[in-house]
Scaffold this active site. Sequence first.
Site, PDB file in Angstrom:
ATOM      1  N   LYS A   1       0.756  -1.220   0.061  1.00 42.54           N
ATOM      2  CA  LYS A   1       0.032   0.036   0.005  1.00 42.54           C
ATOM      3  C   LYS A   1       0.694   1.292  -0.072  1.00 42.54           C
ATOM      4  O   LYS A   1       0.732   2.277  -0.896  1.00 42.54           O
ATOM      5  CB  LYS A   1      -0.822  -0.098   1.249  1.00 42.54           C
ATOM      6  CG  LYS A   1      -1.981  -1.326   1.169  1.00 42.54           C
ATOM      7  CD  LYS A   1      -2.766  -1.085   2.281  1.00 42.54           C
ATOM      8  CE  LYS A   1      -2.111  -1.186   3.766  1.00 42.54           C
ATOM      9  NZ  LYS A   1      -1.484  -2.470   4.190  1.00 42.54           N
TER      10      LYS A   1
ATOM     11  N   ARG B   1      -9.584   0.248   8.812  1.00 41.97           N
ATOM     12  CA  ARG B   1      -9.419  -1.115   9.212  1.00 41.97           C
ATOM     13  C   ARG B   1     -10.399  -1.782   9.657  1.00 41.97           C
ATOM     14  O   ARG B   1     -10.023  -2.898  10.278  1.00 41.97           O
ATOM     15  CB  ARG B   1      -8.118  -0.914   9.954  1.00 41.97           C
ATOM     16  CG  ARG B   1      -6.782  -1.274   9.144  1.00 41.97           C
ATOM     17  CD  ARG B   1      -5.572  -1.099  10.110  1.00 41.97           C
ATOM     18  NE  ARG B   1      -4.500  -1.655   9.741  1.00 41.97           N
ATOM     19  CZ  ARG B   1      -3.664  -0.987   9.163  1.00 41.97           C
ATOM     20  NH1 ARG B   1      -3.602   0.222   8.932  1.00 41.97           N
ATOM     21  NH2 ARG B   1      -2.297  -1.981   9.092  1.00 41.97           N
TER      22      ARG B   1
ATOM     23  N   ARG C   1      11.565  -5.713   4.551  1.00 37.55           N
ATOM     24  CA  ARG C   1      11.040  -4.259   4.619  1.00 37.55           C
ATOM     25  C   ARG C   1      11.947  -3.367   5.310  1.00 37.55           C
ATOM     26  O   ARG C   1      12.417  -3.693   6.629  1.00 37.55           O
ATOM     27  CB  ARG C   1       9.712  -4.106   4.980  1.00 37.55           C
ATOM     28  CG  ARG C   1       9.426  -2.601   5.071  1.00 37.55           C
ATOM     29  CD  ARG C   1       7.952  -2.454   5.019  1.00 37.55           C
ATOM     30  NE  ARG C   1       7.110  -2.934   6.072  1.00 37.55           N
ATOM     31  CZ  ARG C   1       5.779  -2.826   6.391  1.00 37.55           C
ATOM     32  NH1 ARG C   1       5.123  -2.118   5.413  1.00 37.55           N
ATOM     33  NH2 ARG C   1       5.255  -3.289   7.313  1.00 37.55           N
TER      34      ARG C   1
ATOM     35  N   ARG D   1      10.941  -1.417  10.916  1.00 38.67           N
ATOM     36  CA  ARG D   1       9.746  -0.963  11.821  1.00 38.67           C
ATOM     37  C   ARG D   1       9.622  -1.876  13.095  1.00 38.67           C
ATOM     38  O   ARG D   1      10.125  -3.133  13.100  1.00 38.67           O
ATOM     39  CB  ARG D   1       8.347  -1.047  11.046  1.00 38.67           C
ATOM     40  CG  ARG D   1       8.142   0.106  10.183  1.00 38.67           C
ATOM     41  CD  ARG D   1       7.023  -0.128   9.433  1.00 38.67           C
ATOM     42  NE  ARG D   1       5.849  -0.572  10.113  1.00 38.67           N
ATOM     43  CZ  ARG D   1       4.682  -0.663   9.395  1.00 38.67           C
ATOM     44  NH1 ARG D   1       4.476  -0.462   8.391  1.00 38.67           N
ATOM     45  NH2 ARG D   1       3.617  -1.388  10.150  1.00 38.67           N
TER      46      ARG D   1
ATOM     47  N   ARG E   1      -0.559  -9.742  13.169  1.00 41.47           N
ATOM     48  CA  ARG E   1      -1.230  -8.686  12.477  1.00 41.47           C
ATOM     49  C   ARG E   1      -1.973  -9.143  11.453  1.00 41.47           C
ATOM     50  O   ARG E   1      -2.885  -8.739  10.963  1.00 41.47           O
ATOM     51  CB  ARG E   1       0.036  -7.744  12.007  1.00 41.47           C
ATOM     52  CG  ARG E   1       0.754  -6.951  13.118  1.00 41.47           C
ATOM     53  CD  ARG E   1       1.854  -6.284  12.634  1.00 41.47           C
ATOM     54  NE  ARG E   1       1.916  -5.517  11.626  1.00 41.47           N
ATOM     55  CZ  ARG E   1       2.945  -5.039  10.828  1.00 41.47           C
ATOM     56  NH1 ARG E   1       4.202  -5.838  11.282  1.00 41.47           N
ATOM     57  NH2 ARG E   1       3.048  -4.459   9.893  1.00 41.47           N
TER      58      ARG E   1
HETATM   59  P1  ADP Z   1       2.185  -2.066   3.082  1.00 36.69           P
HETATM   60  O1  ADP Z   1       2.184  -0.170   3.062  1.00 36.69           O
HETATM   61  O2  ADP Z   1       1.051  -2.528   2.409  1.00 36.69           O
HETATM   62  O3  ADP Z   1       2.426  -2.391   4.568  1.00 36.69           O
HETATM   63  P2  ADP Z   1       4.601  -1.855   1.825  1.00 36.69           P
HETATM   64  O4  ADP Z   1       4.355  -0.810   0.651  1.00 36.69           O
HETATM   65  O5  ADP Z   1       5.503  -1.018   2.750  1.00 36.69           O
HETATM   66  O6  ADP Z   1       3.332  -2.325   2.400  1.00 36.69           O
HETATM   67  O7  ADP Z   1       5.733  -3.011   1.037  1.00 36.69           O
HETATM   68  C1  ADP Z   1       6.108  -3.947   1.958  1.00 36.69           C
HETATM   69  C2  ADP Z   1       7.227  -4.632   1.432  1.00 36.69           C
HETATM   70  O8  ADP Z   1       7.301  -5.269   0.194  1.00 36.69           O
HETATM   71  C3  ADP Z   1       8.329  -3.578   1.282  1.00 36.69           C
HETATM   72  O9  ADP Z   1       9.847  -3.809   1.389  1.00 36.69           O
HETATM   73  C4  ADP Z   1       8.176  -3.033  -0.327  1.00 36.69           C
HETATM   74  O10 ADP Z   1       9.228  -2.471  -0.835  1.00 36.69           O
HETATM   75  C5  ADP Z   1       7.990  -4.467  -0.867  1.00 36.69           C
HETATM   76  N1  ADP Z   1       6.927  -4.595  -1.739  1.00 36.69           N
HETATM   77  C6  ADP Z   1       5.819  -3.522  -2.133  1.00 36.69           C
HETATM   78  N2  ADP Z   1       5.405  -3.942  -3.276  1.00 36.69           N
HETATM   79  C7  ADP Z   1       5.865  -5.021  -3.759  1.00 36.69           C
HETATM   80  C8  ADP Z   1       5.783  -5.954  -5.129  1.00 36.69           C
HETATM   81  N3  ADP Z   1       4.684  -5.420  -6.031  1.00 36.69           N
HETATM   82  N4  ADP Z   1       6.562  -6.902  -5.237  1.00 36.69           N
HETATM   83  C9  ADP Z   1       7.564  -7.125  -4.448  1.00 36.69           C
HETATM   84  N5  ADP Z   1       7.992  -6.206  -3.103  1.00 36.69           N
HETATM   85  C10 ADP Z   1       6.973  -5.412  -2.993  1.00 36.69           C
HETATM   86  P1  AMP Z   2       0.642   0.464   9.006  1.00 36.41           P
HETATM   87  O1  AMP Z   2       1.664   1.237   8.679  1.00 36.41           O
HETATM   88  O2  AMP Z   2      -0.464   0.578   8.011  1.00 36.41           O
HETATM   89  O3  AMP Z   2       0.864  -1.194   8.643  1.00 36.41           O
HETATM   90  O4  AMP Z   2      -0.052   0.661  10.454  1.00 36.41           O
HETATM   91  C1  AMP Z   2       0.969   0.238  11.678  1.00 36.41           C
HETATM   92  C2  AMP Z   2       0.069  -0.036  12.808  1.00 36.41           C
HETATM   93  O5  AMP Z   2      -0.663   1.398  13.279  1.00 36.41           O
HETATM   94  C3  AMP Z   2      -1.099  -1.195  12.647  1.00 36.41           C
HETATM   95  O6  AMP Z   2      -0.581  -2.330  12.711  1.00 36.41           O
HETATM   96  C4  AMP Z   2      -1.901  -0.749  13.647  1.00 36.41           C
HETATM   97  O7  AMP Z   2      -1.800  -1.035  15.102  1.00 36.41           O
HETATM   98  C5  AMP Z   2      -1.980   0.856  13.480  1.00 36.41           C
HETATM   99  N1  AMP Z   2      -3.072   1.410  12.725  1.00 36.41           N
HETATM  100  C6  AMP Z   2      -2.551   1.942  11.336  1.00 36.41           C
HETATM  101  N2  AMP Z   2      -3.744   2.352  10.823  1.00 36.41           N
HETATM  102  C7  AMP Z   2      -4.694   1.865  11.721  1.00 36.41           C
HETATM  103  C8  AMP Z   2      -6.046   2.038  11.821  1.00 36.41           C
HETATM  104  N3  AMP Z   2      -6.903   2.591  10.743  1.00 36.41           N
HETATM  105  N4  AMP Z   2      -7.075   1.491  12.733  1.00 36.41           N
HETATM  106  C9  AMP Z   2      -6.521   0.871  14.037  1.00 36.41           C
HETATM  107  N5  AMP Z   2      -5.139   0.895  13.915  1.00 36.41           N
HETATM  108  C10 AMP Z   2      -4.232   1.436  12.993  1.00 36.41           C
END
Ligand code: ADP
Ligand code: AMP
Length: 220
Positions: free
Chosen positions: A13, A88, A127, A160, A171
Amino acid sequence: MRLVLLGPPGAGKGTQAQFLTARLNIPKISTGDMLRDSAESGAALGLEAKRYTDQGNLAPDDMILEMVEERLQQPDAGKGYLLDGFPRTVYQAERFREWLDARGEALDAVVDLLVSDDEIVSRISMRRVCHGCHETYHEVSRPARIADLCDQCGHKLSLRDDDVAELVRARLKIYHDRTEPVLHYYRGQGLLIELDGRRPVAEVTDSILDALAQREGRQR
Ligand code: ADP
Ligand code: AMP
């Protein structure tokens, strides 16, 4: 355009949001980034949220709703926005809809990125994030040009706090239990676009933009 980007943790995302916001000229609003920024600055909201996020749990709905509603009233959100990781829970989605309704506004689409749990576990283990500008990297598929330094702002990259293996499955379980019902909620409203998030990053971006263009064409 008012968009929501959903999908399990690690679905891509944040990665997609970076490209989409540049193409669509709207701000990215990530509740996860906002909570991490708030905690890093030592603000009460962030420190309170960290009690939940560090355990892999969701932060309380009312805390998130208040934070999002305040953010959406800032001037840059007037032209639209891309919400990353919100709503969420069905409760958040319902309250958000009431909030939009009260302003005579509506979402244009909700994009769900489909990625299997095993792929998620693998992606998250590699990541790396920049706490300065929120750019996201992957040790193998998207490495930084200079090891451990952000290409965009030069900050040091790190894991993270909640990306540790023992929390990732927890999660994912919360995602399946609490957030998947949100997909049903939006499907019922005809807003949901489901796309394969396993393809390379640029292909996923193109598929999202194509799907949005098709949808806009149909609505005209
Ligand atoms: P989210 O925001 O949904 O938690 P991220 O955008 O941080 O996910 O992506 C999670 C990990 O996967 C990161 O290390 C990112 O670089 C990698 N990633 C994202 N999109 C892809 C893809 N299409 N193919 C392979 N790796 C990806
Ligand atoms: P994310 O960066 O989207 O993976 O979010 C990191 C963490 O923040 C999640 O695991 C939740 O603990 C909290 N969080 C983010 N967005 C929300 C949401 N919309 N509702 C509740 N918790 C959230």
